[in-house]
Design an enzyme around this catalytic site. Sequence first.
Site, PDB file in Angstrom:
ATOM      1  N   SER A 188      14.791 -14.006  41.631  1.00 25.26           N
ATOM      2  CA  SER A 188      14.811 -15.291  40.928  1.00 25.26           C
ATOM      3  C   SER A 188      14.464 -16.473  41.814  1.00 25.26           C
ATOM      4  O   SER A 188      14.185 -16.334  42.992  1.00 25.26           O
ATOM      5  CB  SER A 188      16.167 -15.476  40.258  1.00 25.26           C
ATOM      6  OG  SER A 188      17.177 -15.398  41.220  1.00 25.26           O
TER       7      SER A 188
ATOM      8  N   ARG B  98      15.918 -20.424  51.112  1.00 21.36           N
ATOM      9  CA  ARG B  98      17.313 -20.693  50.756  1.00 21.36           C
ATOM     10  C   ARG B  98      18.090 -20.937  52.033  1.00 21.36           C
ATOM     11  O   ARG B  98      17.875 -20.246  53.030  1.00 21.36           O
ATOM     12  CB  ARG B  98      17.927 -19.503  50.013  1.00 21.36           C
ATOM     13  CG  ARG B  98      17.314 -19.254  48.649  1.00 21.36           C
ATOM     14  CD  ARG B  98      17.837 -17.964  48.047  1.00 21.36           C
ATOM     15  NE  ARG B  98      17.476 -16.829  48.888  1.00 21.36           N
ATOM     16  CZ  ARG B  98      18.019 -15.622  48.769  1.00 21.36           C
ATOM     17  NH1 ARG B  98      18.944 -15.389  47.865  1.00 21.36           N
ATOM     18  NH2 ARG B  98      17.630 -14.647  49.563  1.00 21.36           N
TER      19      ARG B  98
ATOM     20  N   LYS C 187      19.489  -0.325  48.862  1.00 19.97           N
ATOM     21  CA  LYS C 187      19.727  -0.461  50.312  1.00 19.97           C
ATOM     22  C   LYS C 187      19.546   0.888  51.008  1.00 19.97           C
ATOM     23  O   LYS C 187      19.102   0.953  52.145  1.00 19.97           O
ATOM     24  CB  LYS C 187      21.138  -1.005  50.557  1.00 19.97           C
ATOM     25  CG  LYS C 187      21.506  -2.271  49.781  1.00 19.97           C
ATOM     26  CD  LYS C 187      20.952  -3.521  50.399  1.00 19.97           C
ATOM     27  CE  LYS C 187      21.528  -4.812  49.818  1.00 19.97           C
ATOM     28  NZ  LYS C 187      21.007  -5.226  48.520  1.00 19.97           N
TER      29      LYS C 187
ATOM     30  N   ASN D  20      13.925  -7.314  47.050  1.00 17.99           N
ATOM     31  CA  ASN D  20      14.502  -7.291  45.697  1.00 17.99           C
ATOM     32  C   ASN D  20      13.426  -6.835  44.731  1.00 17.99           C
ATOM     33  O   ASN D  20      12.411  -7.507  44.580  1.00 17.99           O
ATOM     34  CB  ASN D  20      14.953  -8.693  45.308  1.00 17.99           C
ATOM     35  CG  ASN D  20      15.953  -9.257  46.299  1.00 17.99           C
ATOM     36  OD1 ASN D  20      17.127  -8.913  46.261  1.00 17.99           O
ATOM     37  ND2 ASN D  20      15.496 -10.097  47.211  1.00 17.99           N
TER      38      ASN D  20
ATOM     39  N   LYS E 170      26.688  -2.586  54.234  1.00 17.78           N
ATOM     40  CA  LYS E 170      26.165  -2.930  52.901  1.00 17.78           C
ATOM     41  C   LYS E 170      26.342  -1.801  51.893  1.00 17.78           C
ATOM     42  O   LYS E 170      25.859  -0.695  52.114  1.00 17.78           O
ATOM     43  CB  LYS E 170      24.666  -3.229  52.995  1.00 17.78           C
ATOM     44  CG  LYS E 170      24.308  -4.400  53.883  1.00 17.78           C
ATOM     45  CD  LYS E 170      22.837  -4.756  53.689  1.00 17.78           C
ATOM     46  CE  LYS E 170      22.488  -6.023  54.430  1.00 17.78           C
ATOM     47  NZ  LYS E 170      21.141  -6.510  54.057  1.00 17.78           N
TER      48      LYS E 170
ATOM     49  N   ARG F 271      10.682  -9.704  45.663  1.00 21.12           N
ATOM     50  CA  ARG F 271      10.797 -10.772  46.665  1.00 21.12           C
ATOM     51  C   ARG F 271      11.347 -10.159  47.937  1.00 21.12           C
ATOM     52  O   ARG F 271      12.431  -9.574  47.924  1.00 21.12           O
ATOM     53  CB  ARG F 271      11.703 -11.888  46.167  1.00 21.12           C
ATOM     54  CG  ARG F 271      11.468 -13.229  46.892  1.00 21.12           C
ATOM     55  CD  ARG F 271      12.518 -14.268  46.519  1.00 21.12           C
ATOM     56  NE  ARG F 271      13.805 -13.833  47.008  1.00 21.12           N
ATOM     57  CZ  ARG F 271      14.946 -13.907  46.311  1.00 21.12           C
ATOM     58  NH1 ARG F 271      14.982 -14.416  45.120  1.00 21.12           N
ATOM     59  NH2 ARG F 271      16.068 -13.459  46.841  1.00 21.12           N
TER      60      ARG F 271
HETATM   61  P1  ADP Z   1      22.123  -8.840  48.082  1.00 23.21           P
HETATM   62  O1  ADP Z   1      21.403  -7.726  47.409  1.00 23.21           O
HETATM   63  O2  ADP Z   1      23.552  -8.953  47.675  1.00 23.21           O
HETATM   64  O3  ADP Z   1      21.368 -10.122  48.023  1.00 23.21           O
HETATM   65  P2  ADP Z   1      21.460  -8.866  50.896  1.00 23.21           P
HETATM   66  O4  ADP Z   1      21.107  -7.705  51.719  1.00 23.21           O
HETATM   67  O5  ADP Z   1      20.343  -9.797  50.591  1.00 23.21           O
HETATM   68  O6  ADP Z   1      22.191  -8.361  49.603  1.00 23.21           O
HETATM   69  O7  ADP Z   1      22.602  -9.657  51.631  1.00 23.21           O
HETATM   70  C1  ADP Z   1      23.202 -10.826  51.079  1.00 23.21           C
HETATM   71  C2  ADP Z   1      23.242 -11.930  52.118  1.00 23.21           C
HETATM   72  O8  ADP Z   1      23.947 -11.487  53.298  1.00 23.21           O
HETATM   73  C3  ADP Z   1      21.874 -12.346  52.626  1.00 23.21           C
HETATM   74  O9  ADP Z   1      21.310 -13.331  51.790  1.00 23.21           O
HETATM   75  C4  ADP Z   1      22.184 -12.844  54.007  1.00 23.21           C
HETATM   76  O10 ADP Z   1      22.668 -14.185  53.948  1.00 23.21           O
HETATM   77  C5  ADP Z   1      23.327 -11.965  54.461  1.00 23.21           C
HETATM   78  N1  ADP Z   1      22.823 -10.811  55.227  1.00 23.21           N
HETATM   79  C6  ADP Z   1      22.396  -9.630  54.733  1.00 23.21           C
HETATM   80  N2  ADP Z   1      21.982  -8.798  55.702  1.00 23.21           N
HETATM   81  C7  ADP Z   1      22.135  -9.474  56.852  1.00 23.21           C
HETATM   82  C8  ADP Z   1      21.884  -9.155  58.219  1.00 23.21           C
HETATM   83  N3  ADP Z   1      21.399  -7.972  58.568  1.00 23.21           N
HETATM   84  N4  ADP Z   1      22.175 -10.093  59.151  1.00 23.21           N
HETATM   85  C9  ADP Z   1      22.694 -11.291  58.798  1.00 23.21           C
HETATM   86  N5  ADP Z   1      22.950 -11.650  57.530  1.00 23.21           N
HETATM   87  C10 ADP Z   1      22.687 -10.761  56.565  1.00 23.21           C
HETATM   88 MG    MG Z   2      19.652 -10.681  48.927  1.00 24.76          MG
END
Ligand code: ADP
Ligand code: MG
Length: 474
Positions: free
Chosen positions: A151, A450, A305, A146, A364, A125
Amino acid sequence: MAAPWEDVLRDTSAIREAAAVAVDAALLEGVLMRTEGEPNASDVVNFAPFTLLPSAVPRTLFEQAYAVQQDFNLLVDAISQNKEFLERTLASTIKVDDFTARLFRIYMQVLEEGLAQSVFLGINRSDYMFDCGVDGTAALKQIEINTIAASFGGLTARTLPVHQRVLKVLGKSKEASQLLPNNPSKGLALGIAKAWELYGSPSAVVMFLVEQVQRNIFDQRCVENELWNRNIRVVRRRFRDVFEKGSLGEGRRLYMDGQEVAVVYYREGYVPKNYDQQNWEARLLLERSRAVKCPDIATQLAGTKKVQQELSRPGTLESLLPGRAEAVARIRATFAGLYSLDMGAEGDQIAATAIADPNRFVLKPQREGGGNNLYGEELRQVLEKIRDSPERTSYILMDKIKPQPALNYLLRAHSPLRVSECISELGIFGVYVRQGKEMVMNRAAGHLLRTKAIEHADGGVAAGVAVLDTPYLV
Ligand code: ADP
Ligand code: MG
């Protein structure tokens, strides 16, 4: 890009009535989750959290996200077959991040032994936010892709009729009829069924590898049901069961309780807390087997990442997808700024920039599942502490995406009804199947929207922050 129901958002009595209808509709349609108190029993269940109203999504960006999904499928699959790229890209990370290092060790071990698996199934996804530029225009920017346990493909389909009902109750029948059909779990099951068929043992089963705590079981059951409808047997097992009862037979065929397994679909195994020593041994057994793993360990690594950050380097996409300039351009158009914190001048410089201006970035680690990223003051403090240590290479930096907020109501069990300023994240499900070198299926399988209140920087639905939503194209 406002939705055409701004007029009712402040009409408290209409909203109350609609919310009551919405919650009952959600229970009727099966937008369900087990409770925190009883995560492994279905005697008492709650509705999964969702928005009262659909959220506006720019049509052009929605179409752009669908149009690039097959490209992302090809890219992930190409990375998973490129040992040299994975080795080079993850070299610094695995020195400091134990979890990635352990996954990587299994990857190397399986390659050394030689792959028994010849059919490959990817279910991913790709998630995006709509970045609002200074001139007010929105751009599609990928948050992450992902490649394991993606999910909510089941529950999102069930949220659609709930939102249709709510719009009708609010006198918006025309808008209700414009919501797009969407059923990702069907597409996911099609991929699993194809892999099962190509595996070629009609009596073999599909095994869902599930977590110890199974609150989101109904979402998984949606995919399961689609397989049962095709007369494919599904069993649900945990790593512990594999450790105790799994074995490899002739040709490294995988057996559970004496029953051959054709496909292993992981809804588990993506965070360190999923593993103890026995679970690591179970994971190794599964990876060594001939069964189709969704994903195999290489594809899981392709979703880190660190890999995402390296993809943004000039020339990397071109080398991974040779001769596919258009796909490369479509993929690159969705990238936000991503920066390596590897030791050296480049990392020193970006670390200094982020410490000086933390609100421009997200820090991250190599983790999944929400709630792990660092923002603002916390980002600054952590980065300041680790800026001169190799520990910093377990993180990447990313430009922070800044979407335009919109008003909505987030419905959760036991929570008061109140309006929130919200932002949304759009995910597109991708499914592909490869047999040997030949791609036999490559498609987009549906979407997930979401939405969360703006006060939360991080976190998904399972993390208790975001809620299920439906896009209304504008
Ligand atoms: P995970 O693998 O924990 O889902 P993500 O990279 O999807 O990691 O980050 C988790 C959440 O953090 C995202 O769903 C989003 O809400 C927020 N987020 C992640 N990266 C960004 C970004 N570059 N700018 C703004 N919000 C972010
Ligand atoms: Mg995520």
